[in-house]
Design a protein around this motif. Structure first.
Motif, PDB file in Angstrom:
ATOM      1  N   SER A 130       3.790 -18.689  -9.060  1.00  0.00           N
ATOM      2  CA  SER A 130       2.246 -19.180  -8.794  1.00  0.00           C
ATOM      3  C   SER A 130       2.034 -20.233  -9.605  1.00  0.00           C
ATOM      4  O   SER A 130       0.696 -20.439 -10.152  1.00  0.00           O
ATOM      5  CB  SER A 130       1.406 -17.976  -8.888  1.00  0.00           C
ATOM      6  OG  SER A 130       1.518 -16.752  -8.266  1.00  0.00           O
ATOM      7  N   SER A 144      -0.618 -11.761  -9.430  1.00  0.00           N
ATOM      8  CA  SER A 144      -0.502 -12.974  -8.536  1.00  0.00           C
ATOM      9  C   SER A 144       0.819 -13.359  -8.444  1.00  0.00           C
ATOM     10  O   SER A 144       1.134 -13.646  -7.203  1.00  0.00           O
ATOM     11  CB  SER A 144      -1.250 -14.262  -9.528  1.00  0.00           C
ATOM     12  OG  SER A 144      -0.793 -15.405  -9.215  1.00  0.00           O
ATOM     13  N   ALA A 145       1.541 -13.071  -9.228  1.00  0.00           N
ATOM     14  CA  ALA A 145       3.308 -13.501  -9.231  1.00  0.00           C
ATOM     15  C   ALA A 145       3.734 -12.663  -8.023  1.00  0.00           C
ATOM     16  O   ALA A 145       4.370 -13.066  -7.184  1.00  0.00           O
ATOM     17  CB  ALA A 145       3.882 -13.225 -10.479  1.00  0.00           C
ATOM     18  N   MET A 194      -0.111 -25.308  -8.926  1.00  0.00           N
ATOM     19  CA  MET A 194      -1.056 -25.463  -8.148  1.00  0.00           C
ATOM     20  C   MET A 194      -2.557 -24.994  -8.723  1.00  0.00           C
ATOM     21  O   MET A 194      -3.486 -24.795  -8.005  1.00  0.00           O
ATOM     22  CB  MET A 194      -0.812 -25.156  -6.972  1.00  0.00           C
ATOM     23  CG  MET A 194      -0.041 -23.810  -6.728  1.00  0.00           C
ATOM     24  SD  MET A 194      -1.185 -22.367  -7.122  1.00  0.00           S
ATOM     25  CE  MET A 194      -2.265 -22.449  -5.651  1.00  0.00           C
ATOM     26  N   SER A 227      -5.639 -14.349  -6.339  1.00  0.00           N
ATOM     27  CA  SER A 227      -5.360 -15.557  -7.182  1.00  0.00           C
ATOM     28  C   SER A 227      -5.529 -16.797  -6.681  1.00  0.00           C
ATOM     29  O   SER A 227      -5.953 -17.647  -7.098  1.00  0.00           O
ATOM     30  CB  SER A 227      -4.043 -15.318  -7.993  1.00  0.00           C
ATOM     31  OG  SER A 227      -3.109 -15.499  -7.015  1.00  0.00           O
ATOM     32  N   LEU A 228      -5.181 -16.798  -5.229  1.00  0.00           N
ATOM     33  CA  LEU A 228      -4.869 -17.956  -4.537  1.00  0.00           C
ATOM     34  C   LEU A 228      -6.470 -18.478  -4.186  1.00  0.00           C
ATOM     35  O   LEU A 228      -6.714 -19.697  -4.523  1.00  0.00           O
ATOM     36  CB  LEU A 228      -4.302 -17.858  -3.238  1.00  0.00           C
ATOM     37  CG  LEU A 228      -2.793 -17.932  -3.444  1.00  0.00           C
ATOM     38  CD1 LEU A 228      -2.117 -17.284  -2.114  1.00  0.00           C
ATOM     39  CD2 LEU A 228      -2.571 -19.423  -3.427  1.00  0.00           C
ATOM     40  N   GLY A 281       3.989 -10.738  -4.889  1.00  0.00           N
ATOM     41  CA  GLY A 281       3.327 -10.795  -3.466  1.00  0.00           C
ATOM     42  C   GLY A 281       4.500 -10.931  -2.390  1.00  0.00           C
ATOM     43  O   GLY A 281       5.455 -10.223  -2.508  1.00  0.00           O
ATOM     44  N   LEU A 282       4.031 -11.424  -1.142  1.00  0.00           N
ATOM     45  CA  LEU A 282       4.972 -11.491   0.016  1.00  0.00           C
ATOM     46  C   LEU A 282       6.161 -12.046  -0.504  1.00  0.00           C
ATOM     47  O   LEU A 282       7.121 -12.078   0.139  1.00  0.00           O
ATOM     48  CB  LEU A 282       4.015 -12.210   1.214  1.00  0.00           C
ATOM     49  CG  LEU A 282       2.902 -11.740   1.408  1.00  0.00           C
ATOM     50  CD1 LEU A 282       2.001 -12.546   2.491  1.00  0.00           C
ATOM     51  CD2 LEU A 282       3.143 -10.160   2.566  1.00  0.00           C
ATOM     52  N   GLY A 283       6.174 -12.962  -1.652  1.00  0.00           N
ATOM     53  CA  GLY A 283       7.457 -13.906  -1.983  1.00  0.00           C
ATOM     54  C   GLY A 283       8.272 -12.821  -2.367  1.00  0.00           C
ATOM     55  O   GLY A 283       9.485 -12.896  -1.834  1.00  0.00           O
ATOM     56  N   ASN A 284       7.943 -11.785  -3.096  1.00  0.00           N
ATOM     57  CA  ASN A 284       9.061 -10.669  -3.482  1.00  0.00           C
ATOM     58  C   ASN A 284       9.846  -9.923  -2.326  1.00  0.00           C
ATOM     59  O   ASN A 284      10.897  -9.594  -2.098  1.00  0.00           O
ATOM     60  CB  ASN A 284       8.476  -9.662  -4.358  1.00  0.00           C
ATOM     61  CG  ASN A 284       7.909 -10.428  -5.540  1.00  0.00           C
ATOM     62  OD1 ASN A 284       6.841 -10.892  -5.130  1.00  0.00           O
ATOM     63  ND2 ASN A 284       8.277 -10.160  -6.582  1.00  0.00           N
ATOM     64  N   TYR A 318      -0.244 -17.709   4.125  1.00  0.00           N
ATOM     65  CA  TYR A 318      -0.217 -16.456   3.551  1.00  0.00           C
ATOM     66  C   TYR A 318      -1.051 -15.412   3.911  1.00  0.00           C
ATOM     67  O   TYR A 318      -0.599 -14.338   4.274  1.00  0.00           O
ATOM     68  CB  TYR A 318      -0.473 -16.815   1.991  1.00  0.00           C
ATOM     69  CG  TYR A 318       0.242 -15.764   0.931  1.00  0.00           C
ATOM     70  CD1 TYR A 318       1.490 -16.161   0.109  1.00  0.00           C
ATOM     71  CD2 TYR A 318      -0.449 -14.751   0.459  1.00  0.00           C
ATOM     72  CE1 TYR A 318       2.061 -15.343  -0.415  1.00  0.00           C
ATOM     73  CE2 TYR A 318       0.336 -13.851  -0.550  1.00  0.00           C
ATOM     74  CZ  TYR A 318       1.606 -14.075  -0.783  1.00  0.00           C
ATOM     75  OH  TYR A 318       2.017 -13.254  -1.580  1.00  0.00           O
ATOM     76  N   THR A 359      -3.189 -21.968 -10.063  1.00  0.00           N
ATOM     77  CA  THR A 359      -3.791 -20.555 -10.214  1.00  0.00           C
ATOM     78  C   THR A 359      -3.456 -19.995 -11.572  1.00  0.00           C
ATOM     79  O   THR A 359      -4.399 -19.428 -12.092  1.00  0.00           O
ATOM     80  CB  THR A 359      -2.479 -19.763  -9.340  1.00  0.00           C
ATOM     81  OG1 THR A 359      -2.895 -19.979  -7.966  1.00  0.00           O
ATOM     82  CG2 THR A 359      -2.738 -18.365  -9.676  1.00  0.00           C
ATOM     83  N   ALA A 377      -1.849 -11.443  -4.945  1.00  0.00           N
ATOM     84  CA  ALA A 377      -1.434 -12.850  -4.770  1.00  0.00           C
ATOM     85  C   ALA A 377      -2.750 -13.630  -4.082  1.00  0.00           C
ATOM     86  O   ALA A 377      -3.134 -14.748  -4.466  1.00  0.00           O
ATOM     87  CB  ALA A 377      -0.235 -12.943  -3.973  1.00  0.00           C
ATOM     88  N   PHE A 416       6.832 -20.938  -6.251  1.00  0.00           N
ATOM     89  CA  PHE A 416       5.987 -20.109  -5.338  1.00  0.00           C
ATOM     90  C   PHE A 416       6.046 -18.820  -5.857  1.00  0.00           C
ATOM     91  O   PHE A 416       4.918 -18.247  -6.063  1.00  0.00           O
ATOM     92  CB  PHE A 416       6.664 -20.108  -4.060  1.00  0.00           C
ATOM     93  CG  PHE A 416       5.832 -19.291  -2.982  1.00  0.00           C
ATOM     94  CD1 PHE A 416       4.834 -19.857  -2.380  1.00  0.00           C
ATOM     95  CD2 PHE A 416       6.102 -17.985  -2.702  1.00  0.00           C
ATOM     96  CE1 PHE A 416       3.978 -19.245  -1.470  1.00  0.00           C
ATOM     97  CE2 PHE A 416       5.390 -17.333  -1.627  1.00  0.00           C
ATOM     98  CZ  PHE A 416       4.324 -17.820  -1.276  1.00  0.00           C
ATOM     99  N   LYS A 417       6.919 -17.986  -6.538  1.00  0.00           N
ATOM    100  CA  LYS A 417       7.357 -16.934  -6.993  1.00  0.00           C
ATOM    101  C   LYS A 417       6.045 -16.798  -8.284  1.00  0.00           C
ATOM    102  O   LYS A 417       5.428 -15.964  -8.300  1.00  0.00           O
ATOM    103  CB  LYS A 417       8.361 -16.708  -7.533  1.00  0.00           C
ATOM    104  CG  LYS A 417       9.446 -15.993  -6.439  1.00  0.00           C
ATOM    105  CD  LYS A 417       8.924 -14.770  -5.506  1.00  0.00           C
ATOM    106  CE  LYS A 417       8.164 -13.667  -6.518  1.00  0.00           C
ATOM    107  NZ  LYS A 417       6.839 -13.434  -6.320  1.00  0.00           N
ATOM    108  N   MET A 471       3.775 -27.945  -4.895  1.00  0.00           N
ATOM    109  CA  MET A 471       3.869 -27.229  -6.370  1.00  0.00           C
ATOM    110  C   MET A 471       5.032 -28.019  -7.252  1.00  0.00           C
ATOM    111  O   MET A 471       4.528 -28.063  -8.464  1.00  0.00           O
ATOM    112  CB  MET A 471       4.403 -25.859  -5.991  1.00  0.00           C
ATOM    113  CG  MET A 471       3.160 -25.045  -5.172  1.00  0.00           C
ATOM    114  SD  MET A 471       3.822 -23.420  -4.446  1.00  0.00           S
ATOM    115  CE  MET A 471       2.922 -22.436  -5.966  1.00  0.00           C
TER     116      MET A 471
HETATM  117  N1  PHE Z   1       3.524 -15.700  -6.290  1.00  0.00           N
HETATM  118  C1  PHE Z   1       3.150 -15.274  -4.859  1.00  0.00           C
HETATM  119  C2  PHE Z   1       4.124 -14.466  -4.024  1.00  0.00           C
HETATM  120  O1  PHE Z   1       5.327 -14.470  -4.647  1.00  0.00           O
HETATM  121  C3  PHE Z   1       2.559 -16.507  -4.077  1.00  0.00           C
HETATM  122  C4  PHE Z   1       1.504 -17.326  -4.690  1.00  0.00           C
HETATM  123  C5  PHE Z   1       1.936 -18.943  -4.538  1.00  0.00           C
HETATM  124  C6  PHE Z   1       0.280 -16.897  -5.363  1.00  0.00           C
HETATM  125  C7  PHE Z   1       0.932 -19.529  -5.480  1.00  0.00           C
HETATM  126  C8  PHE Z   1      -0.480 -17.665  -5.979  1.00  0.00           C
HETATM  127  C9  PHE Z   1      -0.235 -19.020  -5.875  1.00  0.00           C
HETATM  128  O2  PHE Z   1       4.025 -14.196  -2.943  1.00  0.00           O
END
Ligand code: PHE
Length: 470
Positions: free
Chosen positions: A244, A36-37, A247, A338-339, A39-42, A120, A249, A335, A241-242, A403
């Motif tokens: 998660s 979950s953590a 919100m 989990s969303l 994801g596209l964020g990284n 996303y 999750t 990710a 966001f990173k 968030m």
């Molecule tokens: N953490 C995920 C990411 O970095 C994004 C995410 C946000 C996933 C909120 C779940 C809930 O890409």
């Protein structure tokens, strides 16, 4: 609590099989949470935000926000979810019956999950489309004008944007229908280790390039001149966001945690592994970007326009590019699972739906918001709020408003309503772990520090304090 609990349990027994679905092993818990953590964020957000905000100075603020704000909230959320054994809407009432409208925090989270999924899944769609194009070799050009045209062909075409977005959403929906153990856990357990191996391989290649040092310097040498209050808000939003958090999750996943899982240790591991993956992504990307003379601050297009042109100049670049987008697709998958699980579990429990029905309902409710994001670069590009198109608006509102606000409410609830004692009890697995000091520290942080810090950053970052000259 007794009465409510019995009632809820009876209700749950009528609709669900004898036991609740959940993660089956400790590694499964870790893989799903990390899935979950990470994801596209990284791979998409951290590098471009770092590039746009002056490199390592930004990373440092992000790190501080992660430690001081993110980690305590993450631990509290998971603990709350595991104690409540329920979706984020019911969780607050379950652990503190009669405590008032705290469930609205859960509602806020579900709203946030829809906004995040909307944009996303669109970026996820681009990634999957790029996997195919990279494998076929149609992306291979050293001229950024050509790679830019390829990106625009994809994003400015309403049919293609929608197609790829829905390909991804349906794939995720299909995995989720298989369940928590057989869907989420089984998939993330396989993807996460693979992702790490592929990423380390790419870093090794990138570090051998001529101007690798400049890229590393950019990433690791702080420049504080570019830091403003707006930057601090963005760094804090990124921390939320990173991880998660803020919100629902982590409440949702927490409800699948094993009773003997050490939550603080797991959260810390996830946070460190997530940070490592962000840094590895930076190490894979920036040395290559510098070596071939591109600007690092090229916005969200860094991954989709600059990188393909960079890869095209490296020997075997087509294969490296394929590896890069495949690992990004893996990251997006964990990710997104989990969303979507947030509304799915909520509908399942609140409306007494079967998992399959709850998944279909979630997908149906996603039609409008996700189309809003997918068409924001084509048909709906003139729809703007405060200068932002729908895609950027969903992104900004979820990370920088919903968030953090969810995080503040959760901190206040855990600190003041649920209370140090009950948190401590749940956190220590009913006394089996001796982490009482840690529990008191976390609860103190959540009571006083987190809410004030987050609200102050939000207020100044959003310009609400401009009358004070801040
Ligand atoms: N953490 C995920 C990411 O970095 C994004 C995410 C946000 C996933 C909120 C779940 C809930 O890409």
């Amino acid at each position: 609590m007794g009465f409510m609990h019995t009632m809820n349990n009876t209700a749950a027994l009528q609709v669900a099989p004898a036991s609740r679905d959940g993660f089956s092993s400790r590694f499964g818990v870790l893989a799903a949470t990390l899935g979950s953590a990470v994801g596209l964020g990284n791979i998409w957000k951290v590098p471009y935000l770092t590039g746009a905000n002056g490199g390592a100075g930004f990373l440092l603020i992000y790190l501080l926000a992660t430690l001081a704000i993110g980690l305590p909230i993450m631990i509290a959320e998971i603990t709350l979810g595991r104690r409540a054994q329920s979706n984020p809407l019911t969780a607050f009432r379950r652990v503190a019956p009669g405590s008032g409208p705290w469930w609205l925090t859960g509602l806020l989270g579900i709203a946030a999950s829809f906004l995040i999924i909307a944009f996303y899944s669109e970026v996820g769609g681009w990634v999957f489309a790029y996997v195919l194009q990279a494998l076929r070799g149609t992306l291979t050009s050293t001229d950024p004008a050509v790679t830019q045209a390829a990106f625009e062909r994809l994003t400015r075409d309403p049919a293609q944007s929608l197609f790829w977005q829905w390909a991804v959403l349906l794939l995720i929906g299909a995995i989720l229908m298989a369940g928590v153990t057989k869907g989420i856990e089984a998939v993330t357990k396989r993807l996460m280790p693979l992702l790490l191996i592929l990423l380390i391989g790419l870093c090794a290649v990138s570090l051998t390039l001529d101007r690798a040092r400049e890229g590393l310097h950019f990433l690791f040498a702080p420049d504080f001149h570019r830091i403003t209050v707006g930057t601090v808000l963005v760094a804090m939003g990124l921390a939320f966001f990173k991880l998660s958090i803020g919100m629902g999750t982590m409440i949702t996943y927490g409800s699948y945690y094993r009773a003997d899982q050490n939550i603080p240790a797991t959260a810390l591991r996830v946070m460190l592994a997530d940070l490592t993956i962000s840094l590895l992504a930076g190490i894979a990307i920036f040395p290559a970007v510098f070596t071939f003379g591109f600007a690092p601050a090229s916005g969200p297009s860094l991954v989709f326009i600059t990188l393909p042109a960079v890869f095209a100049q490296i020997p075997q670049g087509q294969w490296l590019m394929s590896v890069f987008f495949i690992l990004t697709a893996f990251a997006a998958t964990g990710a997104l699972l989990s969303l979507l699980e947030v509304p799915i579990l909520t509908f399942q429990e609140l409306l007494h739906l079967k998992r399959r029905q709850a998944t279909l309902l979630t997908l149906m409710l996603l039609v409008l918001p996700s189309a809003g994001a997918a068409l924001s670069l084509s048909t709906l590009s003139s729809w703007r709020v405060a200068g932002l198109n729908l895609f950027d608006l969903f992104d900004y509102v979820s990370s920088n408003i919903l968030m953090p606000l969810g995080g503040v409410l959760l901190a206040l609830f855990t600190g003041w309503v649920w209370g140090a004692e009950r948190l401590g009890n749940a956190l220590s697995n009913q006394g089996r772990l001796s982490n009482g000091g840690l529990a008191r520290a976390i609860s103190g942080l959540l009571k006083y520090v987190t809410p004030i810090l987050v609200l102050a950053v939000m207020a100044s970052g959003l310009g609400l304090l401009s009358f004070l000259g801040a």
